[in-house]
Design a protein around this motif. Structure first.
Motif, PDB file in Angstrom:
ATOM      1  N   LEU A 121     -10.413   3.372   0.119  1.00  0.00           N
ATOM      2  CA  LEU A 121     -10.577   1.980   0.659  1.00  0.00           C
ATOM      3  C   LEU A 121      -9.503   1.343   1.329  1.00  0.00           C
ATOM      4  O   LEU A 121      -9.496   0.115   1.571  1.00  0.00           O
ATOM      5  N   GLY A 122      -8.280   1.989   1.480  1.00  0.00           N
ATOM      6  CA  GLY A 122      -7.082   1.577   2.139  1.00  0.00           C
ATOM      7  C   GLY A 122      -6.198   0.835   1.094  1.00  0.00           C
ATOM      8  O   GLY A 122      -5.407  -0.034   1.709  1.00  0.00           O
ATOM      9  N   LEU A 123      -6.524   0.730   0.016  1.00  0.00           N
ATOM     10  CA  LEU A 123      -5.704  -0.197  -1.075  1.00  0.00           C
ATOM     11  C   LEU A 123      -4.604   0.667  -1.694  1.00  0.00           C
ATOM     12  O   LEU A 123      -4.026  -0.147  -2.294  1.00  0.00           O
ATOM     13  N   ALA A 124      -4.603   1.784  -1.435  1.00  0.00           N
ATOM     14  CA  ALA A 124      -3.496   2.631  -2.165  1.00  0.00           C
ATOM     15  C   ALA A 124      -3.127   3.894  -1.152  1.00  0.00           C
ATOM     16  O   ALA A 124      -3.864   3.998  -0.225  1.00  0.00           O
ATOM     17  N   ARG A 125      -1.801   4.410  -1.472  1.00  0.00           N
ATOM     18  CA  ARG A 125      -1.605   5.637  -0.889  1.00  0.00           C
ATOM     19  C   ARG A 125      -1.167   6.631  -1.816  1.00  0.00           C
ATOM     20  O   ARG A 125      -0.531   6.545  -2.747  1.00  0.00           O
ATOM     21  N   ARG A 126      -1.534   7.956  -1.624  1.00  0.00           N
ATOM     22  CA  ARG A 126      -1.431   9.138  -2.520  1.00  0.00           C
ATOM     23  C   ARG A 126       0.152   9.659  -2.352  1.00  0.00           C
ATOM     24  O   ARG A 126       0.505   9.462  -1.220  1.00  0.00           O
ATOM     25  N   HIS A 127       0.623  10.005  -3.338  1.00  0.00           N
ATOM     26  CA  HIS A 127       1.786  10.807  -3.303  1.00  0.00           C
ATOM     27  C   HIS A 127       1.706  11.937  -4.329  1.00  0.00           C
ATOM     28  O   HIS A 127       0.789  12.136  -5.132  1.00  0.00           O
ATOM     29  N   HIS A 128       2.583  12.961  -3.824  1.00  0.00           N
ATOM     30  CA  HIS A 128       2.704  13.967  -5.096  1.00  0.00           C
ATOM     31  C   HIS A 128       2.997  13.523  -6.426  1.00  0.00           C
ATOM     32  O   HIS A 128       4.030  13.080  -6.479  1.00  0.00           O
ATOM     33  N   GLY A 129       2.098  13.538  -7.327  1.00  0.00           N
ATOM     34  CA  GLY A 129       2.241  13.042  -8.864  1.00  0.00           C
ATOM     35  C   GLY A 129       2.314  11.713  -8.846  1.00  0.00           C
ATOM     36  O   GLY A 129       2.358  11.208 -10.172  1.00  0.00           O
ATOM     37  N   GLY A 130       1.589  10.847  -7.814  1.00  0.00           N
ATOM     38  CA  GLY A 130       1.362   9.650  -8.127  1.00  0.00           C
ATOM     39  C   GLY A 130       0.766   8.754  -7.015  1.00  0.00           C
ATOM     40  O   GLY A 130       0.281   9.299  -6.163  1.00  0.00           O
ATOM     41  N   VAL A 131       0.655   7.315  -7.057  1.00  0.00           N
ATOM     42  CA  VAL A 131       0.416   6.424  -5.993  1.00  0.00           C
ATOM     43  C   VAL A 131       1.250   5.318  -5.880  1.00  0.00           C
ATOM     44  O   VAL A 131       1.862   4.826  -6.812  1.00  0.00           O
ATOM     45  N   SER A 132       1.080   4.740  -4.617  1.00  0.00           N
ATOM     46  CA  SER A 132       1.842   3.756  -4.211  1.00  0.00           C
ATOM     47  C   SER A 132       0.943   2.582  -3.472  1.00  0.00           C
ATOM     48  O   SER A 132      -0.162   2.859  -2.940  1.00  0.00           O
ATOM     49  N   VAL A 133       1.758   1.377  -3.427  1.00  0.00           N
ATOM     50  CA  VAL A 133       0.899   0.474  -2.314  1.00  0.00           C
ATOM     51  C   VAL A 133       0.955   1.111  -1.006  1.00  0.00           C
ATOM     52  O   VAL A 133       1.810   1.889  -0.499  1.00  0.00           O
ATOM     53  N   PRO A 134      -0.132   0.875  -0.259  1.00  0.00           N
ATOM     54  CA  PRO A 134       0.069   1.199   1.371  1.00  0.00           C
ATOM     55  C   PRO A 134       1.154   0.741   2.066  1.00  0.00           C
ATOM     56  O   PRO A 134       1.693  -0.471   1.793  1.00  0.00           O
TER      57      PRO A 134
END
Length: 241
Positions: free
Chosen positions: A48-61
């Motif tokens: 939905l474009g509300l977050a951004r994946r990282h290896h092992g986690g998630v952050s704000v876009p």
């Protein structure tokens, strides 16, 4: 077709907005769910474009990363206070300091009341406001347009302001830390800012300081920015929380 978020997904979104980054392990423990379930929720938010994946986690876009001062001040308060206490302990009485922008820098200003004969030069409006309560600390603040959401002053006027002084210690923060390199060069860790005008003021602080210190709490490693400030190995000290 619209997709309605579950209560848990809305809560996850609220957490990453407040903290900038959350690990899958943290979210799994917070909600007492499996890591696989966390990943499914993250996938929904990212789609939905509300977050951004990282290896092992998630952050704000990326579009949300340069968040307001109030939002940044209330995130990772313990880590920022820990860094601020470490930095303040290392500052000798009688020093001339440059203080850059950011909420961690403001936290450092809050720790300086017990120091004697300091001269502080800053473009951080919040830090200057804090230091204005101490008669024994001489405070200089850059002129120019105040960025209301960030509580700071950047641009050519701030850049030129710092050029007029030499500081014993220049202390800056940054938006992100990223490893850059190529097939022919050893990878180098860089501190980055979101905007060129922020980077140029930080560079003015670096270029006119006898020592340069960088402060950056751990989530800076999980964020992205696109304007170079300086490589990490160019700093005399790096404080991470």
């Amino acid at each position: 077709m619209s997709i309605e978020l579950s209560d848990r997904q809305r809560h996850i979104l609220s957490l990453i907005t407040q903290q900038d980054y959350c690990s899958i392990e943290q979210l799994s423990a917070d909600f007492s769910i499996t890591k696989q379930t966390v990943r499914r929720d993250i996938n929904t938010l990212c789609d939905l474009g509300l977050a951004r994946r990282h290896h092992g986690g998630v952050s704000v876009p990326a579009s949300l990363e340069n968040s307001s001062y109030v939002a940044r001040k209330t995130s990772f308060t313990d880590a920022k206070q820990k860094i601020a206490a470490q930095v303040a302990q290392e500052i000798p009485n009688g020093s001339t300091l440059f203080l850059g922008i950011g909420t961690t820098i403001s936290a450092i200003a809050e720790q300086l009341g017990g120091h004697q004969k300091l001269r502080v030069i800053t473009n951080n409006f919040e830090a200057a406001s804090i230091l204005s309560h101490y008669d024994h600390i001489e405070t200089w603040i850059a002129g120019g347009r105040l960025r209301n959401g960030d509580r700071d002053i950047v641009g050519e006027s701030s850049h030129d302001f710092f050029q007029q002084f030499i500081a014993d210690i220049g202390i800056i923060s940054c938006a992100a830390i990223t490893t850059l390199g190529s097939t022919t060069h050893k990878p180098v860790d860089w501190c980055l800012e979101h905007e060129l005008q922020e980077a140029k003021v930080s560079q003015a602080i670096i270029n006119n300081s006898l020592q340069t210190w960088l402060v950056a709490h751990g989530t800076k490693l999980h964020r992205q920015a696109n304007t170079k400030v300086a490589p990490l190995d160019s700093f005399n000290q790096v404080f991470k929380g």
